[in-house]
Structure formats: structure tokens, C-alpha cells
Write a protein that holds these residues in place. Structure first.
Motif, PDB file in Angstrom:
ATOM      1  N   ALA A 264       0.819  -1.205   0.000  1.00 56.64           N
ATOM      2  CA  ALA A 264       0.000   0.000   0.000  1.00 56.64           C
ATOM      3  C   ALA A 264       0.857   1.261   0.000  1.00 56.64           C
ATOM      4  N   HIS A 415      -6.465  -1.048   1.207  1.00 55.12           N
ATOM      5  CA  HIS A 415      -5.363  -0.272   0.633  1.00 55.12           C
ATOM      6  C   HIS A 415      -4.310  -1.233   0.099  1.00 55.12           C
ATOM      7  N   ARG A 417      -1.901  -1.839  -3.953  1.00 57.66           N
ATOM      8  CA  ARG A 417      -1.688  -1.460  -5.353  1.00 57.66           C
ATOM      9  C   ARG A 417      -2.000  -2.613  -6.317  1.00 57.66           C
ATOM     10  N   ASN A 437      -8.365   2.250  -1.630  1.00 52.64           N
ATOM     11  CA  ASN A 437      -7.378   3.336  -1.609  1.00 52.64           C
ATOM     12  C   ASN A 437      -8.072   4.691  -1.467  1.00 52.64           C
TER      13      ASN A 437
END
Length: 478
Positions: A264, A415, A417, A437
């Protein structure tokens, strides 16, 4: 508050309760009496239902464009009186004035959104697959509704229910929280001033809800209940509603997990954690309630969140610079104190806060509790206050198991990516709403609601108006 209505609003008339009784509304920042408000009796509740029922047919037959015009005028009026609404909410509920102003914007948006949706209600026409019948579906309003709203968002919870009901052609009775009735009465004043026909919306605050609402719920003229509040009260209302097979919308308790993975953006995650936890002093059903952080970043995350929360300014919401206002009542503040004490006694480590502020008022500081065992009460009971429990995990499967280990399922926050992980979690997190996010998910254009013990139905978005419509099927030979 001298100009704020304090009496019942029934059939387009401001009136005292049948027995003349009132109850005190307190300023949670001082504990002092802010106003005395009429306390509706069972007879008052039935008078409100009478008014809603008498107005129901004419309102249902009012053209959609005309119903929309009332909502547009209400949107304009609330927006024009934004500062008055914000100050009213801060005084009776405690939230900082900047957050109250934000609620006015959010609450008014439901009036605008459903004004736009009112003219878009339509059915379908098609042939059955074997070709024997022509199918026509019609939409019609469910009928008179009872709305029971909470204290934490006193304007937005009223508009989120009333706006789609009016757009769909339903009349209603609103029972606001006894802690925050002044905002609802101010909104009723706006509806009265924009010319809404008598009986379409009725507002009946009371200090004793079950005796007042019980006869309405038992009356076959009532056709829907929409409630926002605790799961315990929601279950009781569902039992009452079952007798007459009422349509129900239930937005109930939440225990939102906030999951931070090792990939994250930690800066964004910390900022979002503070925002989702501390908005409205944590007194929000979709507030982050349980923080599950990958062990590789847990220590840094805990330190940074604790420093941010510990630095927040606690004080009267009317004062400049206040970031954390009072808890809404002594009863709710005592609940927060008790749950934190039990959490620490069960092994939780107090990182910051944890002790109620001295009076006057019902203040509690931002608090972080770390190193909680999976059975810690703070991970299973809704605190509804400025308290952040932080736990660690090592794998995605472990995070999912921890997040889903509750009867609640309103909101969750993730959270990371990793887009593939986001899609997996969207399928497996047992919640009705997921923020990715992000610190914000509430919007008038989006469906708000949960699964499991967090409720039934959706408010807002395209789904919101459907909660107030019946689908009627007409079959004709070809």
C-alpha cells in the motif's frame, strides 16, 4: 436557536403534542439544555399517519415533474440556509462546524439527485418467450412510509429517506432521534415554506419511541418502514413489521474493517485511516472500526496514526480549529469508555488517549489500542466513537478471515496497489460497500447499504428510488 421550530409538524400544521409534554435537547459540548421539543404521543403518531394516508392518493397522482419541482425548491432552500443548518447540527449533535457544513452539502445532494430521478421511473413492455402474452410492467408507490432516523447525521439521514420517497410518490412520517430533533424540524420548516402539500411529510419527535411508533406499525395503512440505527433495534422493528408484511429498509450496525497490505501507499493509507476513523468523531456506521495492517508495516502505521490522532484538537464544535467535537450524549460517551476499558482489560495495549476528558460536556479523546487478540471485545462490538483498534496479519487469507469474523457487513476499506487482489477482495469481503485506496465512499449517486446483520436494502443511487416502488405486472394475450 430561538427561531428553530420545536413543535410537531402534522398535516402541514405546527402543533404541540396531544398531552403538552416536551423533552430536553442538550448541547453535548456543555451538557446544558439547548431547547425543549414537543414529545409526540401515540395519538400524535396516528394523527401523522392519518395525514400521510389522506394525502397519499393525490401525491401519488401528482405528475413526476411536479414532485421533482418540490425537491428542487427544497434543495435550493437548504443550500441557501446552509449555515443555519450547520450551526443547528453542531449545537445539538456536536460535530465540528466544518463537518456540519459538509453534511449540509451531502444531505442536500439527495434532494437534487432524486429530483432528477423522479421523472425516470418507468416499466417495461415485451413478449413472453413462447409468444403467447404481451407483458407490461408498471411502477407505483408503495404507500405511506415511516422513517426512523439516527442522531449522527440528522439532516442527511432525513433527506436520504424523504427525497426518494417523495420522488416515487410516497407520503411519510419522520420520527427523528430524540438527541437531534431540531435539524429535522428545521428541514420540515423548509418543506413547508416551499409549499409541499399538507400531509405529504409529517415530523413527530418523541422521547418515547416504541409506544408512539407501535400503533402506526400495526396499522395496515402503513406500507413501509425505513430505519437507520442499531442492529438490535432493527431486529425488533423487523418483528413488528412482519405482522403486516411491511416493506422494510434497514441500515443497521457496522464494524468496518480497514485492511492495509504491504504494497500500500502508506502515506495515503494513514491519511485515509485518520479521515475514515475521525469523521464525525467516529460516530458513523461506515467508520473504520477495525484496522488490520500487514505486519511488515504495522509498527510504522500504528505510530503514524497514533501521532496524527493524538495531535487532533478536541473541543466545542462551534470553536475555530476544533477537529474532534463531543460525543453526542453522556450515555454514548459512557459506552465508549466501557468498551475501551474492557478492551484494555482483555489485553489491548493503549497507545494514546483512553481516558474521558473532564467536563463540562461529553468529550472523549482520539484513542488507539494495539496488540488485540482476535476475541477482544473492541473487534466485535461497535464502539461508535473516536477509537482505533490496530491488529496485524501476514497473509491475504488471514486478513479476509479476520475481516469477515463478525455478524456485521456494512462497509470495508482496502489499501493495496494490486488490482487482482482488489478484485478478489471485492468478491470475498462480506460487506455491502468497499472503499479502495480511498477515505470516502458515501455519495447520493451510489447505493448505500450492507449485508448480514448490517441491514436490508439500499439508499441512494439508482437503487434508492426502487425501495419505494412496487412492480405491477399486466399480462395480455397477443
Amino acid at each position: 436557536m430561538a427561531d428553530n421550530p420545536t413543535t410537531l409538524y402534522v398535516n402541514g400544521t405546527w402543533r404541540a403534542s396531544a398531552d403538552g409534554a416536551t423533552f430536553d435537547v442538550l448541547n453535548p459540548a456543555t451538557g446544558e439544555v439547548l431547547a425543549q421539543v414537543a414529545s409526540a404521543t401515540p395519538a400524535d403518531g396516528m394523527a401523522a399517519l392519518d395525514a400521510a394516508d389522506n394525502a397519499a392518493r393525490e401525491w401519488a397522482e401528482t405528475p413526476a415533474r411536479e414532485r421533482a419541482h418540490y425537491l428542487w425548491r427544497a434543495f435550493d432552500a437548504v443550500t441557501a440556509r446552509a449555515e443555519e443548518f450547520a450551526r443547528c447540527m453542531t449545537l445539538e449533535m456536536g460535530k465540528p462546524l466544518d463537518q456540519a457544513r459538509a453534511e449540509v452539502t451531502y444531505g442536500a445532494e439527495f434532494l437534487r439527485w432524486f429530483a432528477e430521478e423522479a421523472a425516470h421511473v418507468h416499466g417495461e413492455c415485451y413478449h413472453t418467450p413462447e409468444g403467447a402474452l404481451q407483458v407490461m410492467t408498471l411502477k407505483r408507490p408503495v404507500g405511506p412510509c415511516l422513517f426512523i432516523t439516527p442522531w449522527n447525521f440528522p439532516l442527511a439521514m432525513a433527506t436520504r429517506k424523504i427525497a426518494p420517497a417523495l420522488a416515487a410518490g410516497c407520503t411519510c412520517v419522520l420520527k427523528p432521534s430524540e438527541d437531534t430533533p431540531l435539524t429535522a424540524l428545521l428541514f420540515a420548516q423548509v418543506l413547508d415554506e416551499v409549499g409541499l402539500p399538507a400531509g405529504v411529510v409529517n415530523v413527530v419527535p418523541t422521547a418515547d419511541t416504541p409506544p408512539m411508533t407501535g400503533p402506526m406499525i400495526a396499522d395496515p395503512r402503513l406500507r413501509k418502514i425505513s430505519f437507520t440505527g442499531s442492529t438490535a433495534v432493527g431486529r425488533a422493528l423487523l418483528k413488528e413489521a412482519a405482522e403486516n408484511v411491511l416493506r422494510t429498509s434497514m441500515e443497521l450496525g457496522g464494524l468496518a474493517p480497514f485492511i492495509v497490505f504491504d504494497d500500500a501507499d502508506l502515506d495515503a493509507a494513514v491519511d485515509a485511516a485518520v479521515a475514515t476513523k475521525m469523521r464525525n468523531m467516529g460516530e458513523a456506521c461506515n467508520a473504520s472500526s477495525r484496522f488490520y495492517v500487514h505486519n511488515s508495516v504495522r509498527e510504522e502505521f500504528t505510530t503514524r496514526v497514533s501521532e496524527a490522532l493524538g495531535a487532533m484538537r478536541v473541543g466545542d464544535g462551534m470553536s475555530d480549529g476544533t477537529e474532534v467535537g463531543p460525543i453526542v450524549s453522556a450515555k454514548q460517551r459512557d459506552h465508549v469508555v466501557d468498551l475501551v476499558n474492557r478492551s484494555v482489560a482483555a489485553g489491548g495495549r493503549l497507545v494514546c488517549g483512553g481516558h474521558p476528558c473532564e467536563g463540562p460536556g461529553f468529550f472523549y479523546p482520539p484513542t488507539v489500542v494495539a496488540d488485540l487478540a482476535p476475541d477482544n471485545p473492541l473487534l466485535h462490538e461497535e464502539v461508535f466513537g473516536p477509537v482505533a483498534p490496530i491488529c496485524g496479519f501476514d497473509t491475504e487469507e488471514e486478513a479476509l478471515a479476520l475481516a469477515n469474523a463478525t455478524e456485521f457487513g456494512l462497509a470495508g476499506y482496502v489499501h493495496t496497489r494490486d488490482v487482482a487482489r482488489i478484485m478478489r477482495l471485492a468478491q470475498r469481503l462480506e460487506v455491502g460497500m468497499i472503499g479502495v485506496n480511498s477515505a470516502t465512499i458515501s455519495n447520493a449517486a451510489a447505493p448505500f447499504g450492507g449485508v448480514k446483520a448490517s441491514g436490508l436494502g439500499r439508499e441512494g443511487g439508482l437503487d434508492g428510488i426502487e425501495e419505494f416502488l412496487e412492480t405491477i405486472y399486466v399480462g395480455m394475450p397477443r
